[in-house]
Scaffold this motif. Sequence first.
Motif, mmCIF file in Angstrom:
data_model
loop_
_atom_site.group_PDB
_atom_site.id
_atom_site.type_symbol
_atom_site.label_atom_id
_atom_site.label_comp_id
_atom_site.label_asym_id
_atom_site.label_seq_id
_atom_site.Cartn_x
_atom_site.Cartn_y
_atom_site.Cartn_z
ATOM 1 N N ARG A 1 0.851 -1.197 0.000
ATOM 2 C CA ARG A 1 0.000 0.000 0.000
ATOM 3 C C ARG A 1 0.879 1.236 0.000
ATOM 4 N N THR A 2 0.497 2.226 -0.830
ATOM 5 C CA THR A 2 1.179 3.529 -0.790
ATOM 6 C C THR A 2 0.184 4.553 -0.271
ATOM 7 N N MET A 3 0.608 5.346 0.713
ATOM 8 C CA MET A 3 -0.302 6.282 1.365
ATOM 9 C C MET A 3 0.377 7.630 1.581
ATOM 10 N N GLU A 4 -0.480 8.659 1.649
ATOM 11 C CA GLU A 4 0.011 9.984 2.036
ATOM 12 C C GLU A 4 -0.765 10.394 3.277
ATOM 13 N N PHE A 5 -0.069 10.902 4.253
ATOM 14 C CA PHE A 5 -0.729 11.293 5.504
ATOM 15 C C PHE A 5 -0.667 12.808 5.643
ATOM 16 N N SER A 6 -1.808 13.401 5.988
ATOM 17 C CA SER A 6 -1.808 14.856 6.144
ATOM 18 C C SER A 6 -2.122 15.240 7.587
ATOM 19 N N GLU A 7 -1.678 16.424 7.928
ATOM 20 C CA GLU A 7 -1.862 16.925 9.295
ATOM 21 C C GLU A 7 -2.525 18.288 9.182
ATOM 22 N N ARG A 8 -3.638 18.478 9.877
ATOM 23 C CA ARG A 8 -4.312 19.768 9.808
ATOM 24 C C ARG A 8 -4.581 20.262 11.228
ATOM 25 N N GLU A 9 -3.821 21.255 11.637
ATOM 26 C CA GLU A 9 -4.002 21.801 12.985
ATOM 27 C C GLU A 9 -5.187 22.765 12.973
ATOM 28 N N ILE A 10 -5.899 22.810 14.068
ATOM 29 C CA ILE A 10 -7.041 23.723 14.181
ATOM 30 C C ILE A 10 -6.625 24.925 15.023
ATOM 31 N N SER A 11 -6.889 26.137 14.504
ATOM 32 C CA SER A 11 -6.492 27.330 15.263
ATOM 33 C C SER A 11 -7.705 27.910 15.987
ATOM 34 N N PHE A 12 -7.470 28.335 17.205
ATOM 35 C CA PHE A 12 -8.518 28.907 18.054
ATOM 36 C C PHE A 12 -8.159 30.365 18.341
ATOM 37 N N SER A 13 -9.045 31.285 18.057
ATOM 38 C CA SER A 13 -8.785 32.692 18.381
ATOM 39 C C SER A 13 -10.111 33.357 18.719
ATOM 40 N N ASP A 14 -10.033 34.629 19.130
ATOM 41 C CA ASP A 14 -11.267 35.364 19.466
ATOM 42 C C ASP A 14 -12.158 35.502 18.237
ATOM 43 N N ARG A 15 -11.543 35.529 17.038
ATOM 44 C CA ARG A 15 -12.328 35.703 15.805
ATOM 45 C C ARG A 15 -13.068 34.444 15.403
ATOM 46 N N GLY A 16 -12.545 33.302 15.822
ATOM 47 C CA GLY A 16 -13.233 32.063 15.459
ATOM 48 C C GLY A 16 -12.290 30.869 15.448
ATOM 49 N N THR A 17 -12.865 29.752 15.105
ATOM 50 C CA THR A 17 -12.130 28.480 15.117
ATOM 51 C C THR A 17 -12.128 27.918 13.705
ATOM 52 N N ARG A 18 -10.929 27.538 13.225
ATOM 53 C CA ARG A 18 -10.837 27.046 11.843
ATOM 54 C C ARG A 18 -9.503 26.306 11.655
ATOM 55 N N PRO A 19 -9.347 25.596 10.544
ATOM 56 C CA PRO A 19 -8.026 25.012 10.275
ATOM 57 C C PRO A 19 -6.985 26.128 10.159
ATOM 58 N N ALA A 20 -5.813 25.906 10.750
ATOM 59 C CA ALA A 20 -4.749 26.913 10.713
ATOM 60 C C ALA A 20 -4.362 27.204 9.269
ATOM 61 N N THR A 21 -4.000 28.450 8.977
ATOM 62 C CA THR A 21 -3.642 28.800 7.602
ATOM 63 C C THR A 21 -2.211 28.353 7.285
ATOM 64 N N ALA A 22 -1.327 28.379 8.304
ATOM 65 C CA ALA A 22 0.024 27.821 8.106
ATOM 66 C C ALA A 22 -0.052 26.345 8.451
ATOM 67 N N ARG A 23 0.491 25.488 7.597
ATOM 68 C CA ARG A 23 0.360 24.060 7.875
ATOM 69 C C ARG A 23 1.539 23.275 7.315
ATOM 70 N N VAL A 24 1.650 22.030 7.772
ATOM 71 C CA VAL A 24 2.638 21.111 7.203
ATOM 72 C C VAL A 24 2.080 20.677 5.847
ATOM 73 N N GLY A 25 2.778 21.005 4.764
ATOM 74 C CA GLY A 25 2.289 20.648 3.429
ATOM 75 C C GLY A 25 2.707 19.234 3.069
ATOM 76 N N HIS A 26 2.936 19.008 1.761
ATOM 77 C CA HIS A 26 3.337 17.665 1.331
ATOM 78 C C HIS A 26 4.734 17.351 1.859
ATOM 79 N N THR A 27 4.890 16.135 2.360
ATOM 80 C CA THR A 27 6.225 15.690 2.785
ATOM 81 C C THR A 27 6.650 14.524 1.882
ATOM 82 N N GLY A 28 5.999 13.380 2.040
ATOM 83 C CA GLY A 28 6.381 12.233 1.215
ATOM 84 C C GLY A 28 5.304 11.174 1.226
ATOM 85 N N PHE A 29 5.474 10.199 0.326
ATOM 86 C CA PHE A 29 4.548 9.062 0.266
ATOM 87 C C PHE A 29 5.180 7.901 1.027
#
Length: 250
Positions: free
Chosen positions: A216-244
């Motif tokens: 099996r070949t897989m790609e794993f992604s990581e999406r951090e969630i940011s919390f602020s007074d304006r709201g909660t959402r996936p962080a805009t800065a993130r770990v992008g593609h690394t490897g398969f």
Amino acid sequence: MLSGELIMLKTSHRGKVREFIVNVSEDGFHTDFGIIDLSLLLEKEAGDTVVSHMGQEFTIQRPRMPDFFNHAKRSGAPMMPKDIGPIIAYTGLNTNDTVLDAGTGSGVLAMYLGSIAKRVLSYEVREDFAQLARQNILSAGLGNVEIRCGNIVDEIVTLEERFDVVTLDTQDSKDVIPHVRRVLNPGGFLVTYSPFFEQTKDIRQAIDAAEFYDVRTMEFSEREISFSDRGTRPATARVGHTGFITIARK
Ligand SMILES: C[S@@+](CC[C@H](N)C(=O)[O-])C[C@H]1O[C@@H](n2cnc3c(N)ncnc32)[C@H](O)[C@@H]1O
């Protein structure tokens, strides 16, 4: 704490956490916040505090692998925790396992594997990188991770030892794969890490030719969630593609 033990000292300065990994000894440890008499640690437990000669208080902790990941010296791009986790989970790495790893690079993957497995043997083609990885491994207090300087393409054919898991993070993994079966125990796993589709396709072809199963070949992604007074959402800065990651079983 025991003499020679690795510990982490954490302090907070102007709202920022600063941390240092040190050996318990008779020495003084110099920081921006004053000198810490490390012999005081002999009388302390994890969770206790120690105070520098300038009055700054440090909390004592036992460092864990993510701390060594943060503090490791880098020779190049180390594997990221988001990719290391699945390697450990999908191979079922355990304390009876021996692992063959290449290339060592900064030794980050080798260290994580060594924190679980019985033994890790890792090959790095560049002596300066091998030396730096040995320092990282020494700093992490891992006596079961051996770094050898050598080209894995040549070295794997000379190995008499057998392994439960083989991890390959080199450009020439496809040239190593034909020799992996011989050094893998029955039921053992081959894992490759490859940043590009082209390299990954070559790896798949080599694995198919070497008759592994459950590939099996897989790609794993990581999406951090940011919390602020304006709201909660996936962080805009993130770990992008690394490897398969390709995993195959003997
Ligand atoms: C991306 S780094 C590995 C990072 C490592 N997995 C880590 O977590 O720190 C790839 C390393 O493989 C080494 N390398 C490349 N070809 C090699 C070979 N044929 N044999 C041994 N090492 C090799 C390179 O010098 C480089 O240090």
